[in-house]
Motif scaffolding. Structure first.
Motif, PDB file in Angstrom:
ATOM      1  N   UNK A 129       0.656  -1.230  -0.130  1.00 19.76           N
ATOM      2  CA  UNK A 129       0.031  -0.006   0.009  1.00 19.76           C
ATOM      3  C   UNK A 129       0.699   1.214  -0.018  1.00 19.76           C
ATOM      4  N   UNK A 130       0.066   2.339  -0.375  1.00 21.48           N
ATOM      5  CA  UNK A 130       1.097   3.747  -0.487  1.00 21.48           C
ATOM      6  C   UNK A 130       0.793   4.440   0.562  1.00 21.48           C
ATOM      7  N   UNK A 131       1.235   5.777   0.768  1.00 31.11           N
ATOM      8  CA  UNK A 131       1.218   6.503   2.071  1.00 31.11           C
ATOM      9  C   UNK A 131      -0.433   6.777   2.434  1.00 31.11           C
ATOM     10  N   UNK A 132      -1.280   6.935   1.441  1.00 32.60           N
ATOM     11  CA  UNK A 132      -2.463   7.161   1.675  1.00 32.60           C
ATOM     12  C   UNK A 132      -3.151   6.132   2.397  1.00 32.60           C
ATOM     13  N   UNK A 133      -2.886   4.679   2.084  1.00 31.16           N
ATOM     14  CA  UNK A 133      -3.401   3.719   2.757  1.00 31.16           C
ATOM     15  C   UNK A 133      -2.963   3.472   4.087  1.00 31.16           C
ATOM     16  N   UNK A 134      -1.569   3.576   4.384  1.00 32.01           N
ATOM     17  CA  UNK A 134      -1.029   3.641   5.801  1.00 32.01           C
ATOM     18  C   UNK A 134      -1.513   4.473   6.671  1.00 32.01           C
ATOM     19  N   UNK A 135      -1.651   6.135   6.101  1.00 29.71           N
ATOM     20  CA  UNK A 135      -2.312   6.865   6.934  1.00 29.71           C
ATOM     21  C   UNK A 135      -3.679   6.592   7.488  1.00 29.71           C
ATOM     22  N   UNK A 136      -4.233   6.064   6.566  1.00 25.93           N
ATOM     23  CA  UNK A 136      -5.597   5.553   7.009  1.00 25.93           C
ATOM     24  C   UNK A 136      -5.882   4.557   7.938  1.00 25.93           C
ATOM     25  N   UNK A 137      -4.839   3.576   7.800  1.00 25.84           N
ATOM     26  CA  UNK A 137      -4.880   2.302   8.568  1.00 25.84           C
ATOM     27  C   UNK A 137      -4.349   2.952   9.896  1.00 25.84           C
ATOM     28  N   UNK A 138      -3.338   3.790  10.103  1.00 29.48           N
ATOM     29  CA  UNK A 138      -3.085   4.407  11.364  1.00 29.48           C
ATOM     30  C   UNK A 138      -4.042   5.163  12.138  1.00 29.48           C
ATOM     31  N   UNK A 139      -5.046   5.867  11.371  1.00 25.46           N
ATOM     32  CA  UNK A 139      -5.963   6.393  11.822  1.00 25.46           C
ATOM     33  C   UNK A 139      -7.048   5.492  12.449  1.00 25.46           C
ATOM     34  N   UNK A 140      -7.154   4.359  11.741  1.00 25.44           N
ATOM     35  CA  UNK A 140      -8.291   3.433  12.038  1.00 25.44           C
ATOM     36  C   UNK A 140      -7.807   2.771  13.175  1.00 25.44           C
ATOM     37  N   UNK A 141      -6.487   2.353  13.510  1.00 28.91           N
ATOM     38  CA  UNK A 141      -5.836   1.896  14.641  1.00 28.91           C
ATOM     39  C   UNK A 141      -6.270   2.621  15.836  1.00 28.91           C
ATOM     40  N   UNK A 142      -5.749   4.033  15.805  1.00 31.80           N
ATOM     41  CA  UNK A 142      -6.158   4.975  16.810  1.00 31.80           C
ATOM     42  C   UNK A 142      -7.787   5.132  17.133  1.00 31.80           C
ATOM     43  N   UNK A 143      -8.641   4.964  16.053  1.00 34.91           N
ATOM     44  CA  UNK A 143      -9.821   5.185  16.513  1.00 34.91           C
ATOM     45  C   UNK A 143     -10.498   3.738  17.104  1.00 34.91           C
ATOM     46  N   UNK A 144     -10.224   2.644  16.683  1.00 33.83           N
ATOM     47  CA  UNK A 144     -10.744   1.396  17.138  1.00 33.83           C
ATOM     48  C   UNK A 144     -10.288   1.223  18.775  1.00 33.83           C
ATOM     49  N   UNK A 145      -9.101   1.588  19.021  1.00 35.28           N
ATOM     50  CA  UNK A 145      -8.525   1.475  20.310  1.00 35.28           C
ATOM     51  C   UNK A 145      -8.760   2.381  21.152  1.00 35.28           C
ATOM     52  N   UNK A 146      -9.074   3.738  20.917  1.00 33.62           N
ATOM     53  CA  UNK A 146      -9.410   4.571  22.029  1.00 33.62           C
ATOM     54  C   UNK A 146     -10.333   5.912  21.279  1.00 33.62           C
TER      55      UNK A 146
END
Length: 383
Positions: free
Chosen positions: A38-55
């Protein structure tokens, strides 16, 4: 259906639902991240999802999606404080958004779980299970059918070779692996009937036994027609889509021995309409089947039998609630529009239809692990 039992949430630390939200979902994000370049866009979105789903909290979906599935009532709440079934489904919808499944770019329609699905199909374990079909062919038709039902029931534990060589194993245990067994009712309903609907669960090694069972039922006239319901897009880690059905059929056709014959018969049944694949949008809904739309209700109501495979479908069938395990399966499924059967390996807390002695023996032997460990299964039927 009575709704006296509380809905299962994920907000109790130490509970199985809490561990799924707090541990499994972050791990899945990591696996998906590594599966594709994946490119930077997908990695940023996955980072945001990780932050959202945990806290974080429940946020709107793009384009007003899920308005009809209750998202408005949960906006701003913690992922852990809304119904667990809803929260899990929301996670996978957000994951698809993050990797661009619904977007207009080059990652549109790319299944983030496809590498693991294909690896399962090509595994030595799949080779062994398909090779067991050669031995199966020597048995009487009734025994073939029973073995194939067990293969479908156990999903990725579908060791057909073991089931054929040690068919009495379950009966020797103080607490049997099969905690409820309505096999006789199942076969009584599969007696030259019209349409069988099978609502699939997972792809790969779990979908192949389902296809083998359908091939057997069609070949021997137990049903005239079969409809295989799959997901319209990837849902949960390995849920079956139409693409996965095609992959499974190709795997069968190119296999040696009896497996290829099953594949060719299924391929022919697809061509002449005796086997049809459908993918209704509701199969990716975060709701129990009690809330199914009218068109799906009418279709399932017109079937001679609907078979629901797997743990998630069971949760949606009876309602993802803290039922007393002795709650009658017939009561929990009374709303369903036609005869229904559940083939399920136990991988979550919800359970109905046990007798009191079985529940007591399970609790004494294993505490609560029997509900979630995948070591036990059930076959329940409501005519």
């Amino acid at each position: 259906m009575s709704i006296g039992a509380a809905v299962i949430l994920g907000n109790e630390p130490g509970s199985f639902p809490h561990s799924v939200l707090a541990e499994r979902h972050p791990a899945i994000i990591g696996q998906v991240r590594e599966a594709f370049p994946y490119g930077p866009e997908q990695h940023r979105a996955l980072d945001a999802l990780l932050d959202s789903c945990t806290k974080g909290v429940i946020e709107p979906l793009p384009g007003g999606a899920w308005a009809e599935w209750g998202i408005g009532g949960y906006l701003g709440q913690s992922w852990f404080d809304v119904p667990w079934l809803w929260s899990e489904s929301y996670f996978y919808r957000r994951l698809l958004d993050a990797v661009g499944w619904f977007g207009e770019g080059p990652w549109r329609g790319i299944d983030p779980f496809r590498p693991s699905k294909l690896a399962e199909l090509d595994s030595p374990e799949t080779d062994q299970e398909l090779a067991a079909l050669d031995e199966l062919a020597a048995l009487p038709v009734q025994e073939q059918g029973a073995a194939l039902v067990h293969g479908s029931l156990w999903g990725n534990r579908a060791d057909l070779g073991f089931r054929l060589s040690d068919r009495e194993a379950e009966g020797r245990d103080a607490v049997p692996d099969l905690v409820a067994d309505d096999s006789d009712r199942l076969w009584a309903l599969l007696d030259g009937v019209g349409t069988l609907c099978l609502i699939a669960d997972n792809a790969g090694r779990e979908l192949i036994p389902d296809l083998l069972l359908l091939a057997h039922l069609l070949e021997h006239g137990r049903v005239e027609r079969a409809v295989l319901h799959v997901k319209p897009y990837p849902y949960y880690v390995s849920d079956a889509t139409t693409a996965d059905v095609v992959d499974a059929l190709r795997r069968l056709v190119r296999a040696p021995g009896e497996a290829a014959g099953y594949g060719r018969r299924l391929w022919a049944a697809m061509a002449d309409g005796r086997l049809e694949v459908r993918a209704h949008a509701f199969f990716c809904a975060p709701l129990p089947y009690a809330d199914m739309p009218d068109d799906l209700r009418a279709e399932l109501g017109g079937a001679a039998l609907t078979v629901l495979k797997g743990d998630l479908n069971y949760r949606r069938l009876v309602g993802d609630r803290w039922w007393a395990p002795t709650t009658p399966f017939a009561d929990a499924t009374a709303y369903f529009p036609g005869p229904v059967a559940a083939l399920r390996t136990l991988k979550s807390d919800v359970i109905t239809g046990l007798d009191g002695r079985t529940e007591a023996a399970l609790n004494e032997a294993e505490g609560r692990r029997w509900r979630t460990g995948g070591t036990h299964a059930l076959l329940q039927v409501r005519p």
